[in-house]
Design a protein around this motif. Structure first.
Motif, mmCIF file in Angstrom:
data_model
loop_
_atom_site.group_PDB
_atom_site.id
_atom_site.type_symbol
_atom_site.label_atom_id
_atom_site.label_comp_id
_atom_site.label_asym_id
_atom_site.label_seq_id
_atom_site.Cartn_x
_atom_site.Cartn_y
_atom_site.Cartn_z
ATOM 1 N N ASN A 120 75.944 97.689 -25.244
ATOM 2 C CA ASN A 120 75.503 96.759 -24.329
ATOM 3 C C ASN A 120 75.574 95.283 -24.890
ATOM 4 N N GLN A 121 76.818 94.614 -24.664
ATOM 5 C CA GLN A 121 77.105 93.117 -25.297
ATOM 6 C C GLN A 121 77.351 92.268 -23.973
ATOM 7 N N PRO A 122 77.059 91.074 -24.201
ATOM 8 C CA PRO A 122 77.266 90.070 -23.182
ATOM 9 C C PRO A 122 78.823 90.132 -23.115
ATOM 10 N N ILE A 123 79.216 89.763 -21.763
ATOM 11 C CA ILE A 123 80.885 89.574 -21.782
ATOM 12 C C ILE A 123 80.859 87.830 -21.332
ATOM 13 N N ARG A 124 81.158 87.317 -22.160
ATOM 14 C CA ARG A 124 81.348 85.682 -21.869
ATOM 15 C C ARG A 124 82.270 85.220 -22.815
ATOM 16 N N ALA A 125 82.624 83.815 -22.758
ATOM 17 C CA ALA A 125 83.329 83.245 -23.653
ATOM 18 C C ALA A 125 82.305 82.918 -24.924
ATOM 19 N N LEU A 126 83.082 82.710 -26.000
ATOM 20 C CA LEU A 126 82.391 82.540 -27.126
ATOM 21 C C LEU A 126 81.967 80.981 -27.460
ATOM 22 N N SER A 127 80.850 81.030 -28.151
ATOM 23 C CA SER A 127 80.157 79.727 -28.645
ATOM 24 C C SER A 127 81.100 79.176 -29.958
ATOM 25 N N GLU A 128 80.837 78.082 -30.304
ATOM 26 C CA GLU A 128 81.372 77.408 -31.426
ATOM 27 C C GLU A 128 80.967 78.395 -32.640
ATOM 28 N N ILE A 129 79.984 78.575 -32.826
ATOM 29 C CA ILE A 129 79.504 79.384 -34.056
ATOM 30 C C ILE A 129 80.026 81.055 -34.030
ATOM 31 N N GLU A 130 80.143 81.718 -33.013
ATOM 32 C CA GLU A 130 80.984 82.883 -32.753
ATOM 33 C C GLU A 130 82.346 82.663 -32.955
ATOM 34 N N THR A 131 82.820 81.641 -32.488
ATOM 35 C CA THR A 131 84.425 81.501 -32.860
ATOM 36 C C THR A 131 84.607 81.370 -34.313
ATOM 37 N N SER A 132 83.766 80.624 -35.060
ATOM 38 C CA SER A 132 84.073 80.465 -36.293
ATOM 39 C C SER A 132 83.934 81.920 -37.080
ATOM 40 N N LEU A 133 82.849 82.701 -36.638
ATOM 41 C CA LEU A 133 82.908 83.840 -37.113
ATOM 42 C C LEU A 133 83.963 85.015 -36.926
ATOM 43 N N VAL A 134 84.599 84.685 -35.723
ATOM 44 C CA VAL A 134 85.704 85.604 -35.516
ATOM 45 C C VAL A 134 87.008 85.059 -36.177
ATOM 46 N N ARG A 135 87.073 83.728 -36.349
ATOM 47 C CA ARG A 135 88.439 83.049 -36.674
ATOM 48 C C ARG A 135 88.820 83.606 -38.089
ATOM 49 N N ASP A 136 88.064 83.764 -39.049
ATOM 50 C CA ASP A 136 88.176 84.415 -40.283
ATOM 51 C C ASP A 136 88.609 85.798 -40.198
ATOM 52 N N LEU A 137 88.066 86.483 -39.386
ATOM 53 C CA LEU A 137 88.583 88.099 -39.239
ATOM 54 C C LEU A 137 90.000 87.937 -38.179
ATOM 55 N N VAL A 138 90.131 87.448 -37.278
ATOM 56 C CA VAL A 138 91.550 87.477 -36.916
ATOM 57 C C VAL A 138 92.717 86.752 -37.829
ATOM 58 N N GLN A 139 92.251 85.960 -38.659
ATOM 59 C CA GLN A 139 93.214 85.324 -39.826
ATOM 60 C C GLN A 139 93.741 86.613 -40.540
ATOM 61 N N ARG A 140 92.779 87.445 -40.875
ATOM 62 C CA ARG A 140 92.872 88.432 -41.861
ATOM 63 C C ARG A 140 93.985 89.533 -41.273
ATOM 64 N N VAL A 141 93.290 89.839 -39.819
ATOM 65 C CA VAL A 141 94.387 90.743 -38.971
ATOM 66 C C VAL A 141 95.795 90.224 -39.017
ATOM 67 N N ALA A 142 95.966 89.018 -38.692
ATOM 68 C CA ALA A 142 97.085 88.345 -38.457
ATOM 69 C C ALA A 142 97.994 88.562 -39.809
ATOM 70 N N ALA A 143 97.368 88.281 -40.742
ATOM 71 C CA ALA A 143 98.066 88.709 -41.952
ATOM 72 C C ALA A 143 98.759 89.984 -42.256
ATOM 73 N N GLU A 144 98.115 91.138 -41.772
ATOM 74 C CA GLU A 144 98.490 92.345 -41.827
ATOM 75 C C GLU A 144 99.807 92.671 -41.200
ATOM 76 N N LEU A 145 100.185 91.782 -40.357
ATOM 77 C CA LEU A 145 101.500 91.764 -39.525
ATOM 78 C C LEU A 145 102.668 91.711 -40.671
ATOM 79 N N THR A 146 102.329 91.022 -41.832
ATOM 80 C CA THR A 146 103.384 90.785 -42.757
ATOM 81 C C THR A 146 103.690 92.098 -43.337
#
Length: 290
Positions: free
Chosen positions: A108-134
């Motif tokens: 049960n999680q809210p379905i909405r756009a991310l706040s600035e704090i939430e975006t900062s938390l997710v950005r680092d994770l997505v950058q690690r995921v993108a690096a795995e394409l290499t």
């Protein structure tokens, strides 16, 4: 051949050969395994990811399947033109954020756009995921992916024209009892150099032979395996009585001559000799024989 008629969409003709589709399938399966590793180590829980399908569709057809809102990560490549889109359902993203902040990460999680704090938390994770394409595409062509922007609505971005062909990969992600489908959308403009290398490998394979190609691949992989390396003095033999009588402050003679090099062992197997020293503020060992 099948006697049943098959539908054919002239707006999205099949342009990928069987060899190219198979190569993309293997690369995306590697990416899915790396994705599960990144999520598991980040969230400290078991995460499973597996490829469900790899399809060629138009960009408009892909966008229609993307839930709104979703986490939309626009990826760019240093050596390839065009861009790609990595999409995660917002329910999974909110669950990830909940776990990163110490929560249980329930369904049960809210379905909405991310706040600035939430975006900062997710950005680092997505950058690690993108690096795995290499790592996932390294056997096909050098791919250096990086995160460009994060969005939540497909109306705010367009990585290709609506009728342009793209390759959409669906990846099923399971975090505990929560399951969702993530997607990776790559334009054919981006994949064109990679697909050209796949065709070249397919042409060269018969001349070299599949066994030789497989042997080279295994050899290249073995060169990248990490092993434990130790630098040690000569072993000392003690009786059990001497070991049990050891106390704080006791001195154990090593009986290692000062002029004799130390033994360098890889996974317990001696491979070289070295002399002790320092490198800056750190201890070091210089190889003298191998």
């Amino acid at each position: 051949m099948s006697a049943e008629p098959l539908s054919y969409d002239f707006r999205s003709p099949g342009r990928l050969s069987r060899e190219r589709v198979r190569a993309l399938q293997v690369a995306n399966e590697t990416f899915a395994r790396q994705l599960s590793t990144v999520l598991s180590t980040t969230l400290r829980t078991v995460v499973h990811a597996r490829v469900q399908s790899v399809r060629q569709v138009t960009y408009d057809e892909y966008v229609r399947t993307v839930p709104n809102p979703s986490l939309l990560a626009v990826l760019t490549f240093a050596s390839q033109p065009g861009s790609a889109l990595f999409q995660l359902p917002m329910g999974v993203v909110m669950s990830v954020i909940d776990r990163l902040l110490g929560g249980a990460g329930g369904r049960n999680q809210p379905i909405r756009a991310l706040s600035e704090i939430e975006t900062s938390l997710v950005r680092d994770l997505v950058q690690r995921v993108a690096a795995e394409l290499t790592y996932a595409f390294e056997n096909l062509a050098p791919v250096r992916a990086g995160l460009d922007t994060l969005e939540s609505n497909t109306q705010f971005l367009q990585i290709a024209a609506p009728a342009d062909p793209v390759v959409s990969t669906e990846v099923e992600i399971r975090i505990g009892d929560q399951a969702a489908t993530a997607t990776l959308c790559m334009t054919l403009t981006t994949l064109k150099p990679i697909l050209a290398s796949v065709q070249q490998v397919a042409v060269q394979a018969p001349a070299d032979g599949p066994v030789a190609v497989a042997a080279r691949t295994v050899e290249q992989r073995l060169q990248q395996v990490e092993i434990d390396v130790s630098v040690a003095f000569r072993e000392v033999t003690l009786t059990s009585a001497e070991v049990f009588s050891l106390a704080v402050g006791d001195v154990v003679p090593l009986r290692h001559p000062v002029a004799e090099p130390l033994v360098v062992a890889a996974d317990g197997v001696p491979v070289a000799s070295a002399t002790p020293g320092s490198h800056g503020k750190r201890l070091a060992a210089q190889i003298v024989t191998s």
